[in-house]
Design a protein around this motif. Structure first.
Motif, PDB file in Angstrom:
ATOM      1  N   GLY A 175      -3.363   2.000  -6.119  1.00 57.68           N
ATOM      2  CA  GLY A 175      -3.636   1.833  -7.749  1.00 57.68           C
ATOM      3  C   GLY A 175      -4.646   2.687  -8.269  1.00 57.68           C
ATOM      4  O   GLY A 175      -5.770   2.635  -8.012  1.00 57.68           O
ATOM      5  N   ALA A 176      -4.344   3.488  -9.237  1.00 57.46           N
ATOM      6  CA  ALA A 176      -5.427   4.359  -9.870  1.00 57.46           C
ATOM      7  C   ALA A 176      -6.406   3.098 -10.408  1.00 57.46           C
ATOM      8  O   ALA A 176      -6.074   2.156 -11.076  1.00 57.46           O
ATOM      9  N   GLY A 177      -7.822   3.712 -10.429  1.00 58.28           N
ATOM     10  CA  GLY A 177      -8.727   2.926 -10.932  1.00 58.28           C
ATOM     11  C   GLY A 177      -9.169   1.585 -10.500  1.00 58.28           C
ATOM     12  O   GLY A 177      -9.755   0.717 -10.741  1.00 58.28           O
ATOM     13  N   HIS A 178      -8.964   1.549  -9.028  1.00 60.28           N
ATOM     14  CA  HIS A 178      -9.269   0.435  -8.171  1.00 60.28           C
ATOM     15  C   HIS A 178     -10.021   0.843  -7.127  1.00 60.28           C
ATOM     16  O   HIS A 178      -9.917   0.547  -5.944  1.00 60.28           O
ATOM     17  N   GLY A 179     -11.132   1.568  -7.318  1.00 58.82           N
ATOM     18  CA  GLY A 179     -12.071   2.147  -6.452  1.00 58.82           C
ATOM     19  C   GLY A 179     -12.789   0.784  -5.605  1.00 58.82           C
ATOM     20  O   GLY A 179     -13.080  -0.174  -6.300  1.00 58.82           O
ATOM     21  N   ASP A 180     -13.160   1.020  -4.446  1.00 58.93           N
ATOM     22  CA  ASP A 180     -13.478  -0.199  -3.687  1.00 58.93           C
ATOM     23  C   ASP A 180     -12.923  -1.467  -4.015  1.00 58.93           C
ATOM     24  O   ASP A 180     -13.407  -2.594  -3.985  1.00 58.93           O
ATOM     25  N   ARG A 185     -15.180  -7.173  -2.574  1.00 65.02           N
ATOM     26  CA  ARG A 185     -14.765  -7.365  -1.251  1.00 65.02           C
ATOM     27  C   ARG A 185     -14.496  -6.157  -0.114  1.00 65.02           C
ATOM     28  O   ARG A 185     -13.870  -6.384   0.887  1.00 65.02           O
ATOM     29  N   ALA A 186     -14.759  -5.133  -0.759  1.00 64.03           N
ATOM     30  CA  ALA A 186     -14.537  -3.912  -0.016  1.00 64.03           C
ATOM     31  C   ALA A 186     -15.475  -3.905   1.393  1.00 64.03           C
ATOM     32  O   ALA A 186     -16.502  -4.008   1.300  1.00 64.03           O
ATOM     33  N   THR A 187     -14.716  -3.676   2.277  1.00 67.84           N
ATOM     34  CA  THR A 187     -15.273  -4.011   3.791  1.00 67.84           C
ATOM     35  C   THR A 187     -14.796  -2.803   4.380  1.00 67.84           C
ATOM     36  O   THR A 187     -13.803  -1.998   3.998  1.00 67.84           O
ATOM     37  N   SER A 188     -15.082  -2.490   5.580  1.00 67.14           N
ATOM     38  CA  SER A 188     -14.375  -1.667   6.745  1.00 67.14           C
ATOM     39  C   SER A 188     -12.961  -2.033   6.997  1.00 67.14           C
ATOM     40  O   SER A 188     -11.940  -1.443   7.331  1.00 67.14           O
ATOM     41  N   ARG A 189     -12.335  -3.315   6.345  1.00 66.74           N
ATOM     42  CA  ARG A 189     -10.872  -3.763   6.625  1.00 66.74           C
ATOM     43  C   ARG A 189      -9.975  -3.556   5.366  1.00 66.74           C
ATOM     44  O   ARG A 189      -9.010  -3.805   5.305  1.00 66.74           O
ATOM     45  N   VAL A 190     -10.958  -3.164   4.327  1.00 64.59           N
ATOM     46  CA  VAL A 190     -10.089  -2.834   2.893  1.00 64.59           C
ATOM     47  C   VAL A 190     -10.389  -1.508   2.443  1.00 64.59           C
ATOM     48  O   VAL A 190     -11.507  -1.114   2.165  1.00 64.59           O
ATOM     49  N   ARG A 191      -9.265  -0.927   2.198  1.00 61.75           N
ATOM     50  CA  ARG A 191      -9.348   0.600   1.745  1.00 61.75           C
ATOM     51  C   ARG A 191      -8.768   0.402   0.400  1.00 61.75           C
ATOM     52  O   ARG A 191      -8.070  -0.481   0.009  1.00 61.75           O
ATOM     53  N   SER A 192      -9.012   1.529  -0.566  1.00 59.55           N
ATOM     54  CA  SER A 192      -8.736   1.731  -1.824  1.00 59.55           C
ATOM     55  C   SER A 192      -8.666   3.161  -1.994  1.00 59.55           C
ATOM     56  O   SER A 192      -9.043   3.955  -1.849  1.00 59.55           O
ATOM     57  N   LEU A 193      -7.184   3.469  -2.310  1.00 62.27           N
ATOM     58  CA  LEU A 193      -6.613   4.794  -2.177  1.00 62.27           C
ATOM     59  C   LEU A 193      -5.706   4.947  -3.491  1.00 62.27           C
ATOM     60  O   LEU A 193      -5.069   4.169  -3.886  1.00 62.27           O
ATOM     61  N   THR A 194      -5.436   6.285  -3.910  1.00 59.24           N
ATOM     62  CA  THR A 194      -4.514   6.660  -4.791  1.00 59.24           C
ATOM     63  C   THR A 194      -3.246   6.764  -4.086  1.00 59.24           C
ATOM     64  O   THR A 194      -3.196   7.218  -2.934  1.00 59.24           O
ATOM     65  N   PRO A 195      -1.918   6.664  -4.943  1.00 59.63           N
ATOM     66  CA  PRO A 195      -0.770   7.067  -4.131  1.00 59.63           C
ATOM     67  C   PRO A 195      -0.744   8.357  -3.415  1.00 59.63           C
ATOM     68  O   PRO A 195       0.002   8.578  -2.548  1.00 59.63           O
ATOM     69  N   GLU A 196      -1.366   9.485  -4.137  1.00 58.32           N
ATOM     70  CA  GLU A 196      -1.313  10.776  -3.473  1.00 58.32           C
ATOM     71  C   GLU A 196      -1.982  10.774  -2.061  1.00 58.32           C
ATOM     72  O   GLU A 196      -1.617  11.702  -1.349  1.00 58.32           O
ATOM     73  N   LEU A 197      -2.958  10.053  -1.597  1.00 60.45           N
ATOM     74  CA  LEU A 197      -3.687  10.053  -0.533  1.00 60.45           C
ATOM     75  C   LEU A 197      -3.086   9.221   0.599  1.00 60.45           C
ATOM     76  O   LEU A 197      -3.642   9.190   1.555  1.00 60.45           O
ATOM     77  N   VAL A 198      -2.080   8.352   0.266  1.00 56.74           N
ATOM     78  CA  VAL A 198      -1.742   7.423   1.414  1.00 56.74           C
ATOM     79  C   VAL A 198      -0.565   7.982   2.195  1.00 56.74           C
ATOM     80  O   VAL A 198      -0.316   7.465   3.092  1.00 56.74           O
ATOM     81  N   LYS A 199       0.075   9.035   2.055  1.00 56.95           N
ATOM     82  CA  LYS A 199       1.062   9.568   2.814  1.00 56.95           C
ATOM     83  C   LYS A 199       0.755   9.734   4.065  1.00 56.95           C
ATOM     84  O   LYS A 199      -0.487  10.399   4.369  1.00 56.95           O
ATOM     85  N   GLY A 200       1.518   9.578   5.221  1.00 55.93           N
ATOM     86  CA  GLY A 200       1.049   9.804   6.428  1.00 55.93           C
ATOM     87  C   GLY A 200       0.364   8.593   6.981  1.00 55.93           C
ATOM     88  O   GLY A 200      -0.004   8.559   8.282  1.00 55.93           O
ATOM     89  N   LEU A 201      -0.181   7.557   6.304  1.00 56.15           N
ATOM     90  CA  LEU A 201      -1.011   6.510   6.630  1.00 56.15           C
ATOM     91  C   LEU A 201      -0.197   5.220   6.872  1.00 56.15           C
ATOM     92  O   LEU A 201       0.937   5.172   6.234  1.00 56.15           O
ATOM     93  N   GLU A 202      -0.734   4.179   7.408  1.00 59.94           N
ATOM     94  CA  GLU A 202      -0.278   3.080   7.523  1.00 59.94           C
ATOM     95  C   GLU A 202      -1.204   1.998   7.657  1.00 59.94           C
ATOM     96  O   GLU A 202      -2.317   2.049   8.109  1.00 59.94           O
ATOM     97  N   PHE A 203      -0.910   0.695   7.109  1.00 59.62           N
ATOM     98  CA  PHE A 203      -1.942  -0.411   6.968  1.00 59.62           C
ATOM     99  C   PHE A 203      -1.003  -1.778   6.999  1.00 59.62           C
ATOM    100  O   PHE A 203       0.117  -1.976   6.895  1.00 59.62           O
ATOM    101  N   ASP A 204      -1.733  -2.837   7.725  1.00 56.89           N
ATOM    102  CA  ASP A 204      -1.042  -3.936   8.028  1.00 56.89           C
ATOM    103  C   ASP A 204      -0.886  -4.736   6.571  1.00 56.89           C
ATOM    104  O   ASP A 204       0.258  -5.371   6.470  1.00 56.89           O
TER     105      ASP A 204
END
Length: 241
Positions: A175-180, A185-204
């Motif tokens: 979601g836009a505007g949700h950096g870190d 709580r941003a850690t190596s286990r939590v990412r923050s991305l825009t919709p345009e950047l998640v294509k091709g990725l997967e997360f639990d």
């Protein structure tokens, strides 16, 4: 050097290659003012076969850059019309024939190995609302975890609860505007991305924040559909109330 090799390999009676050591020959063969040769472009081809992923996003101009690099016209082309952010009104055969390919063998994916059935049940209507004939594969598995709907103010507590549970999976806040992840709580286990950047990725775990804000029309619907289907275990959808 090439000259040294020629002299060493010369087995003629008069050893004519030794003349190459003369200054006149050196001046003729070596031009110190010539610009250095450019490194060859390894992407220029030609190639015997090219694999194209995310092919639904390629423009006509981009295809015309690829075709000359593969004179055999042998391609493996992977794409999903339901993930074309700028629309894809043609069928795949129509699209590929229009750019100059023929002899097309089309195979459709019918099984979804990544996204659980609980998530696909809510993602499918999102894309069919704008692309009624979209190829939406059937999930082969169920996670047993229902899609959670809540308020965007719950983002922090949801991440805290997830991080405290046993396991080492990866979560993504989309979601836009949700950096870190919009929290500390941003850690190596939590990412923050825009919709345009998640294509091709997967997360639990995928947490969508205000998905209605992704936009209207084809682009907004595709971004929501792609974002939802990144989840391999659980999907949470948060909205401002």
């Amino acid at each position: 050097m090439v000259i040294d090799h020629l002299i060493e390999s010369d087995d003629s009676e008069m050893a004519v290659m030794t003349m190459l050591r003369g200054q006149d020959a050196q001046n003729t063969l070596v031009d110190p003012s010539a610009p250095p040769g450019a490194d060859p472009d390894l992407l220029a081809g030609p190639f015997a076969h090219i694999v194209v992923d995310e092919a639904q996003e390629l423009s006509d101009a981009e295809w015309q850059m690829l075709l000359p690099r593969c004179p055999s016209r042998s391609f493996t082309i992977v794409g999903d019309r339901a993930q074309a952010r700028h629309g894809f009104t043609e069928s795949w055969p129509q699209r590929l024939e229009r750019i100059g390919l023929d002899g097309i063998n089309l195979a459709s994916l019918s099984i979804n190995y990544r996204t659980p059935a609980e998530v696909m049940a809510q993602a499918e209507p999102v894309i069919r609302a704008v692309i009624p004939d979209a190829n939406v594969p059937t999930s082969i598995r169920s996670s047993g975890v229902a899609v959670v709907h809540g308020a965007s103010s719950e983002l922090g507590s949801i991440l805290d609860t997830w991080l405290a549970a046993p396991g080492d999976g990866i979560a993504c806040v989309i979601g836009a505007g949700h950096g870190d992840a919009g929290t500390s709580r941003a850690t190596s286990r939590v990412r923050s991305l825009t919709p345009e950047l998640v294509k091709g990725l997967e997360f639990d775990l995928v947490v969508l924040v205000d998905p209605a804000a992704f936009g209207d029309g084809i682009e907004g619907a595709v971004d929501r559909y792609v974002s939802m289907t990144r989840a391999t275990q659980q999907l949470v959808i948060l909205t401002s109330r």
